[in-house]
Design a protein around this motif. Structure first.
Motif, mmCIF file in Angstrom:
data_model
loop_
_atom_site.group_PDB
_atom_site.id
_atom_site.type_symbol
_atom_site.label_atom_id
_atom_site.label_comp_id
_atom_site.label_asym_id
_atom_site.label_seq_id
_atom_site.Cartn_x
_atom_site.Cartn_y
_atom_site.Cartn_z
ATOM 1 N N SER A 186 0.963 -1.140 0.227
ATOM 2 C CA SER A 186 -0.195 0.079 0.645
ATOM 3 C C SER A 186 1.351 1.085 0.158
ATOM 4 C CB SER A 186 -1.204 0.198 1.256
ATOM 5 O OG SER A 186 -1.846 1.117 1.331
ATOM 6 N N ARG A 203 -6.414 -0.798 -3.598
ATOM 7 C CA ARG A 203 -6.906 0.749 -4.085
ATOM 8 C C ARG A 203 -7.112 0.647 -5.307
ATOM 9 N NH1 ARG A 203 -4.165 3.309 0.100
ATOM 10 N NH2 ARG A 203 -4.138 4.932 -1.710
ATOM 11 N N ASP A 208 -1.331 -0.154 -5.339
ATOM 12 C CA ASP A 208 -1.747 -0.949 -3.768
ATOM 13 C C ASP A 208 -1.905 -2.490 -4.728
ATOM 14 O OD1 ASP A 208 -1.138 1.470 -3.111
ATOM 15 O OD2 ASP A 208 -2.487 1.452 -2.145
ATOM 16 N N TYR A 260 5.705 -1.662 0.009
ATOM 17 C CA TYR A 260 5.160 -0.501 -1.623
ATOM 18 C C TYR A 260 6.974 -0.494 -1.864
ATOM 19 C CZ TYR A 260 4.113 3.279 -4.308
ATOM 20 O OH TYR A 260 3.817 4.160 -5.509
#
Length: 334
Positions: A186, A203, A208, A260
């Motif tokens: 994320s 998302r 993500d 991420y």
């Protein structure tokens, strides 16, 4: 000067060669054997066809084609100048040599058929054509099935043989590759690892992404993948409708440490066709291209969502009750 003995030997040799050439011209055939397919699979029907021309002057021939091992005769399929019989090749040749060809009768059932016979006059320049069809049994898988048609002279001696053949592929293998780890990354918390979460929260920004690792130990490296389907379970969505999911190849990662920040856009490649993920329930994606692109050490895929603002929540290995994580079914041709 050559001795009279040497001259005599040479004369005898040339006389023998002339006799051999005459005999070869007397008994001579040209022909081919072909199958209706170069390759086939178990339970396919294959036809073996033969074309043979008499290019000599002898006019009486006998030919036998044994039913190939592991096949079943298609009743009534023998055509042209061949007819089915229910005796072994040696017995049939003996019947021809001994003049008891009345024993060569057509069986009443396909299970009784053991071979196929040509018997009769074949004048100079004449052509015979014939064949038969079989069903390929389980025993033929992974083999080359040979179907020779062998010609015999009046004395029952093998004279010529014309072979048809078909390569039988092994049946396709379907595997369910177990999911061994899943997580997501994320941008909101770029340095955080989300391994062990009860859901994958994706998302629709395309970065993500959900990350999946499978046990591919049963799938040979470089396997000829003919189909692969990834299925995951959407249990909640947020925001506007119109979200789409794609599955991508992804570079190797450690589920326990990946974040991420440790990934980059270059980590992802080869997206699948997009599928809608607006509704709760199972979503299946064709990932044959992605699995086929795996190297020997690869066993990972990524799920990316795009579309309007919101989120898509996917069941993970840790979801309760267990057994709701993604599944991957792969079929390959050995």
């Amino acid at each position: 000067m050559k001795s009279d003995f040497a001259k005599g030997l040479m004369a005898e040799f040339f006389r023998w060669k002339e006799l051999q050439n005459f005999w070869n011209a007397f008994w001579e055939l040209e022909g081919t054997g072909t199958a209706s397919a170069e390759t086939a699979v178990v339970n396919d029907q294959v036809t073996f066809d033969y074309n043979v021309q008499n290019v000599g002057v002898a006019d009486l021939y006998f030919a036998f084609a044994p039913l190939p091992a592991g096949t079943t005769y298609v009743m009534g399929s023998a055509y042209g100048d061949l007819f089915p019989v229910g005796m072994a090749e040696g017995e049939a040749v003996a019947a021809f040599r001994n003049g008891t060809t009345q024993r060569l009768t057509i069986p009443d059932s396909p299970d009784a058929v053991t071979g196929f016979v040509f018997l009769g006059s074949l004048g100079a320049g004449e052509i015979i054509n014939g064949g038969f069809s079989v069903i390929l049994g389980d025993q033929t898988a992974g083999r080359t099935v040979l179907a020779p048609l062998t010609f015999y002279d009046r004395d029952g001696t093998i004279f010529r043989s014309y072979e048809a053949r078909v390569d039988v592929a092994l049946p396709p293998v379907t595997l369910n590759l177990p999911l061994v780890a899943d997580t997501f990354v994320s941008a909101v918390a770029a340095g955080k690892n989300y391994n062990g979460m009860a859901a994958l929260a994706l998302r629709p920004n395309g970065v993500d992404n959900g990350l999946l690792v499978f046990d591919r130990s049963q799938l040979p490296a470089g396997a000829d993948v003919t189909s692969a389907t990834l299925t995951f379970n959407v249990y909640r969505t947020a925001g506007y409708d119109g979200k789409m999911a794609t599955v991508l190849n992804v570079t190797p990662f450690d589920p326990a440490t990946v974040t991420y920040a440790s990934m980059s856009p270059a980590s992802y490649s080869n997206p699948s066709a997009a599928v809608a993920v607006d509704d709760v329930g199972a979503v299946s994606v064709d990932v044959a291209s992605q699995v086929a692109a795996w190297s020997a050490d690869d066993a990972q895929l990524a799920i990316s969502v795009s579309g309007p603002q919101g989120a898509v929540y996917i069941r993970s290995l840790e979801s309760w009750p267990h057994g709701q994580g993604a599944t991957l079914e792969v079929t390959y041709q050995p």
